[in-house]
Design an enzyme around this catalytic site. Structure first.
Site, PDB file in Angstrom:
ATOM      1  N   ASP A  35      -6.962 -32.943  14.885  1.00 47.88           N
ATOM      2  CA  ASP A  35      -5.787 -33.144  14.031  1.00 47.88           C
ATOM      3  C   ASP A  35      -6.041 -32.685  12.601  1.00 47.88           C
ATOM      4  O   ASP A  35      -5.147 -32.168  11.940  1.00 47.88           O
ATOM      5  CB  ASP A  35      -5.400 -34.630  14.011  1.00 47.88           C
ATOM      6  CG  ASP A  35      -4.768 -35.051  15.322  1.00 47.88           C
ATOM      7  OD1 ASP A  35      -4.640 -34.200  16.228  1.00 47.88           O
ATOM      8  OD2 ASP A  35      -4.410 -36.236  15.442  1.00 47.88           O
ATOM      9  N   GLU A  37      -7.698 -30.218  11.537  1.00 49.72           N
ATOM     10  CA  GLU A  37      -7.522 -28.761  11.424  1.00 49.72           C
ATOM     11  C   GLU A  37      -6.015 -28.435  11.426  1.00 49.72           C
ATOM     12  O   GLU A  37      -5.535 -27.634  10.628  1.00 49.72           O
ATOM     13  CB  GLU A  37      -8.242 -28.085  12.612  1.00 49.72           C
ATOM     14  CG  GLU A  37      -7.987 -26.593  12.787  1.00 49.72           C
ATOM     15  CD  GLU A  37      -8.576 -25.741  11.674  1.00 49.72           C
ATOM     16  OE1 GLU A  37      -9.241 -26.291  10.780  1.00 49.72           O
ATOM     17  OE2 GLU A  37      -8.341 -24.513  11.695  1.00 49.72           O
ATOM     18  N   SER A  84       9.801 -37.644  12.055  1.00 46.56           N
ATOM     19  CA  SER A  84       8.366 -37.705  11.811  1.00 46.56           C
ATOM     20  C   SER A  84       8.169 -38.440  10.480  1.00 46.56           C
ATOM     21  O   SER A  84       9.107 -39.049   9.957  1.00 46.56           O
ATOM     22  CB  SER A  84       7.825 -36.283  11.740  1.00 46.56           C
ATOM     23  OG  SER A  84       6.449 -36.304  11.514  1.00 46.56           O
ATOM     24  N   LYS A 118      -0.630 -47.403  10.929  1.00 44.42           N
ATOM     25  CA  LYS A 118      -0.055 -46.277  11.661  1.00 44.42           C
ATOM     26  C   LYS A 118      -0.832 -46.136  12.957  1.00 44.42           C
ATOM     27  O   LYS A 118      -1.984 -45.718  12.972  1.00 44.42           O
ATOM     28  CB  LYS A 118      -0.140 -44.997  10.841  1.00 44.42           C
ATOM     29  CG  LYS A 118       0.503 -43.841  11.555  1.00 44.42           C
ATOM     30  CD  LYS A 118       0.714 -42.668  10.631  1.00 44.42           C
ATOM     31  CE  LYS A 118       1.452 -41.557  11.340  1.00 44.42           C
ATOM     32  NZ  LYS A 118       0.712 -41.010  12.467  1.00 44.42           N
ATOM     33  N   LYS A 293       7.107 -48.322   4.009  1.00 44.89           N
ATOM     34  CA  LYS A 293       8.557 -48.063   4.085  1.00 44.89           C
ATOM     35  C   LYS A 293       9.244 -48.835   2.975  1.00 44.89           C
ATOM     36  O   LYS A 293       8.938 -50.031   2.790  1.00 44.89           O
ATOM     37  CB  LYS A 293       9.106 -48.539   5.431  1.00 44.89           C
ATOM     38  CG  LYS A 293       8.489 -47.807   6.607  1.00 44.89           C
ATOM     39  CD  LYS A 293       8.871 -48.427   7.948  1.00 44.89           C
ATOM     40  CE  LYS A 293       8.127 -47.685   9.054  1.00 44.89           C
ATOM     41  NZ  LYS A 293       8.198 -48.346  10.342  1.00 44.89           N
ATOM     42  N   LYS A 317      -2.662 -41.194   5.439  1.00 49.91           N
ATOM     43  CA  LYS A 317      -3.606 -40.887   6.531  1.00 49.91           C
ATOM     44  C   LYS A 317      -5.035 -41.189   6.106  1.00 49.91           C
ATOM     45  O   LYS A 317      -5.481 -40.721   5.053  1.00 49.91           O
ATOM     46  CB  LYS A 317      -3.498 -39.405   6.898  1.00 49.91           C
ATOM     47  CG  LYS A 317      -2.211 -39.038   7.622  1.00 49.91           C
ATOM     48  CD  LYS A 317      -2.385 -39.148   9.128  1.00 49.91           C
ATOM     49  CE  LYS A 317      -1.162 -38.696   9.867  1.00 49.91           C
ATOM     50  NZ  LYS A 317      -1.314 -37.497  10.630  1.00 49.91           N
TER      51      LYS A 317
HETATM   52  P1  NAD Z   1       2.877 -38.413  12.452  1.00 45.20           P
HETATM   53  O1  NAD Z   1       2.032 -38.843  13.592  1.00 45.20           O
HETATM   54  O2  NAD Z   1       2.153 -37.960  11.259  1.00 45.20           O
HETATM   55  O3  NAD Z   1       3.927 -39.583  12.052  1.00 45.20           O
HETATM   56  C1  NAD Z   1       5.136 -39.935  12.722  1.00 45.20           C
HETATM   57  C2  NAD Z   1       4.905 -40.836  13.886  1.00 45.20           C
HETATM   58  O4  NAD Z   1       4.146 -41.949  13.490  1.00 45.20           O
HETATM   59  C3  NAD Z   1       6.165 -41.485  14.424  1.00 45.20           C
HETATM   60  O5  NAD Z   1       6.878 -40.643  15.260  1.00 45.20           O
HETATM   61  C4  NAD Z   1       5.590 -42.658  15.162  1.00 45.20           C
HETATM   62  O6  NAD Z   1       5.330 -42.292  16.490  1.00 45.20           O
HETATM   63  C5  NAD Z   1       4.267 -42.904  14.495  1.00 45.20           C
HETATM   64  N1  NAD Z   1       4.081 -44.253  13.944  1.00 45.20           N
HETATM   65  C6  NAD Z   1       2.982 -45.002  14.168  1.00 45.20           C
HETATM   66  N2  NAD Z   1       3.070 -46.178  13.576  1.00 45.20           N
HETATM   67  C7  NAD Z   1       4.264 -46.208  12.937  1.00 45.20           C
HETATM   68  C8  NAD Z   1       4.935 -47.178  12.144  1.00 45.20           C
HETATM   69  N3  NAD Z   1       4.382 -48.358  11.863  1.00 45.20           N
HETATM   70  N4  NAD Z   1       6.160 -46.859  11.649  1.00 45.20           N
HETATM   71  C9  NAD Z   1       6.719 -45.663  11.910  1.00 45.20           C
HETATM   72  N5  NAD Z   1       6.126 -44.699  12.650  1.00 45.20           N
HETATM   73  C10 NAD Z   1       4.918 -44.969  13.170  1.00 45.20           C
HETATM   74  O7  NAD Z   1       3.823 -37.322  12.806  1.00 45.20           O
HETATM   75  P2  NAD Z   1       3.986 -36.546  14.133  1.00 45.20           P
HETATM   76  O8  NAD Z   1       5.079 -35.599  13.865  1.00 45.20           O
HETATM   77  O9  NAD Z   1       4.053 -37.458  15.300  1.00 45.20           O
HETATM   78  O10 NAD Z   1       2.623 -35.795  14.314  1.00 45.20           O
HETATM   79  C11 NAD Z   1       2.054 -35.024  13.372  1.00 45.20           C
HETATM   80  C12 NAD Z   1       0.587 -35.211  13.527  1.00 45.20           C
HETATM   81  O11 NAD Z   1       0.210 -34.891  14.872  1.00 45.20           O
HETATM   82  C13 NAD Z   1      -0.137 -34.249  12.636  1.00 45.20           C
HETATM   83  O12 NAD Z   1      -0.429 -34.859  11.416  1.00 45.20           O
HETATM   84  C14 NAD Z   1      -1.353 -33.887  13.459  1.00 45.20           C
HETATM   85  O13 NAD Z   1      -2.418 -34.708  13.025  1.00 45.20           O
HETATM   86  C15 NAD Z   1      -0.980 -34.198  14.871  1.00 45.20           C
HETATM   87  N6  NAD Z   1      -0.852 -32.935  15.605  1.00 45.20           N
HETATM   88  C16 NAD Z   1      -1.998 -32.404  16.056  1.00 45.20           C
HETATM   89  C17 NAD Z   1      -1.970 -31.217  16.767  1.00 45.20           C
HETATM   90  C18 NAD Z   1      -3.264 -30.673  17.291  1.00 45.20           C
HETATM   91  O14 NAD Z   1      -3.248 -29.576  17.864  1.00 45.20           O
HETATM   92  N7  NAD Z   1      -4.368 -31.363  17.132  1.00 45.20           N
HETATM   93  C19 NAD Z   1      -0.759 -30.547  16.987  1.00 45.20           C
HETATM   94  C20 NAD Z   1       0.407 -31.121  16.501  1.00 45.20           C
HETATM   95  C21 NAD Z   1       0.359 -32.308  15.793  1.00 45.20           C
END
Ligand code: NAD
Length: 334
Positions: A35, A37, A84, A118, A293, A317
């Site tokens: 993640d 990267e 997100s 989170k 929030k 993060k």
């Molecule tokens: P995110 O994980 O940064 O944040 C949004 C998500 O957080 C929400 O959809 C929810 O599921 C979660 N969440 C957990 N606790 C929560 C809370 N208390 N309140 C609200 N939401 C909560 O965003 P995302 O769009 O799900 O993912 C992006 C992240 O996924 C990136 O930062 C990356 O690290 C990872 N990612 C990794 C790859 C990879 O190839 N390694 C590819 C795509 C995304």
């Protein structure tokens, strides 16, 4: 400003690479890179787009939420998108978020924030009609998710019928489904014992376990839920704050994080981060940060959202715990 060909090419390259990684991660549950990267490249693209807004395209991952749905499940349209969250990576960026919030609201007053860990799992929206669970859907691309009702019904911690308190005619309860660390270790031991490939991490195991066509497999996996918000609500007015909504959700018999706290001002948020960071390893589940929030619903509405994330929330993060060393094929369907 004219943009050099190099910059244009770099932006296109980043878009393609990130879209490819996203597909691997969200649709196939098979991440190719750690993640950290992904986040690094995402930020590079974001900053190129900020400097050169002309480079922004509709297919940019900075404008989208997650990935598309697999075609094996029925699709569910989210009447209220499942967004997100924008990320910050240090205290200064958190302070900049708090300042932005106060600037938008045109106030110097300290803001009240709800803070929760989170969780590192996958987002779910569970719809209850007259208190009865009728549908559960993954986030998908934010507007269209996958119908995983049969699978979510197998989670003991998800009530099939809401209890206590006034029950709205329709309510969508949103939360994170995750696999606690102990369950993850046990699952991987049994994968190995059965000559199956182990899962890369608990998030990946949770996603793979929930997105099964055979719900008996989901039922055998140690999945849990913490609810963190409401989607559609009909027949009852929306609670006046995030914390009030969480109390209501708990009264209905759903699990909410015991770490939820309401905090006054930035300094209290910073303390919350420090305290949770110390306890991070001893928690029973993986967390990758803290979500803050703006607590007041009216202020949330005033702040609104931009493209893929609300303006009233931020994910702080934590530094990545471990880099991925090997990536193997992950089970997604059995
Ligand atoms: P995110 O994980 O940064 O944040 C949004 C998500 O957080 C929400 O959809 C929810 O599921 C979660 N969440 C957990 N606790 C929560 C809370 N208390 N309140 C609200 N939401 C909560 O965003 P995302 O769009 O799900 O993912 C992006 C992240 O996924 C990136 O930062 C990356 O690290 C990872 N990612 C990794 C790859 C990879 O190839 N390694 C590819 C795509 C995304």
């Amino acid at each position: 400003m004219t943009i050099s060909i190099d910059v244009r090419q770099r932006a296109a390259e980043l878009r393609d690479t990130l879209n490819h990684y996203s597909y691997q991660y969200y649709v196939l549950d098979n991440p190719e890179v750690p993640d950290s990267e992904y986040d690094r490249l995402f930020r590079e693209l974001q900053s190129l787009e900020q400097t050169h807004p002309e480079l922004l395209t509709a297919d940019s991952p900075t404008q989208r939420v997650g990935g598309q749905a697999l075609d094996k499940f029925d699709e569910v349209q989210h009447a209220i998108p499942m967004l997100s969250l924008d990320n910050v990576f240090d205290q200064q960026e958190l302070a900049a978020f708090d300042k932005r919030v106060r600037d938008w609201l045109n106030t110097d007053k300290e803001q009240t924030y709800a803070a929760e860990p989170k969780l590192d799992g996958l987002a779910i929206s569970i719809r209850y009609e007259n208190g009865v669970l009728v549908q559960a859907a993954t986030r998908g691309d934010g507007s269209t998710g996958e119908d995983v009702t049969a699978n979510v019904r197998t989670l003991n911690s998800v009530p099939l019928k809401l209890q206590g308190g006034p029950i709205p005619a329709v309510v969508e309860i949103r939360g994170e489904i995750f696999m606690p660390k102990a369950g993850f270790e046990k699952l991987n031991q049994s994968q190995l014992a059965n000559n199956k490939k182990p899962f890369v991490n608990p998030r990946n195991a949770a996603a793979g376990s929930l997105r099964q066509l055979d719900s008996k497999i989901t039922a055998s996996r140690p999945l849990e839920i913490y609810c963190y918000g409401l989607g559609v609500i009909e027949g009852m007015s929306r609670p006046s704050s995030h914390s009030a909504a969480m109390n209501l959700i708990a009264e209905w018999g759903c699990r909410i994080s015991p770490e939820l706290k309401v905090l006054e001002g930035l300094e209290a948020c910073q303390q919350y981060i420090d305290e949770l960071a110390v306890r991070r390893d001893s928690l029973e589940y993986d967390i990758d940060g803290v979500v803050f929030k703006v607590d007041d619903t009216v202020l949330q509405e005033r702040l609104g959202f931009v493209s893929r994330a609300p303006r009233w929330a931020i994910a702080y993060k934590f530094p990545a715990q471990e880099e991925m060393t090997t990536v193997e094929d992950i089970e997604i369907q059995v």
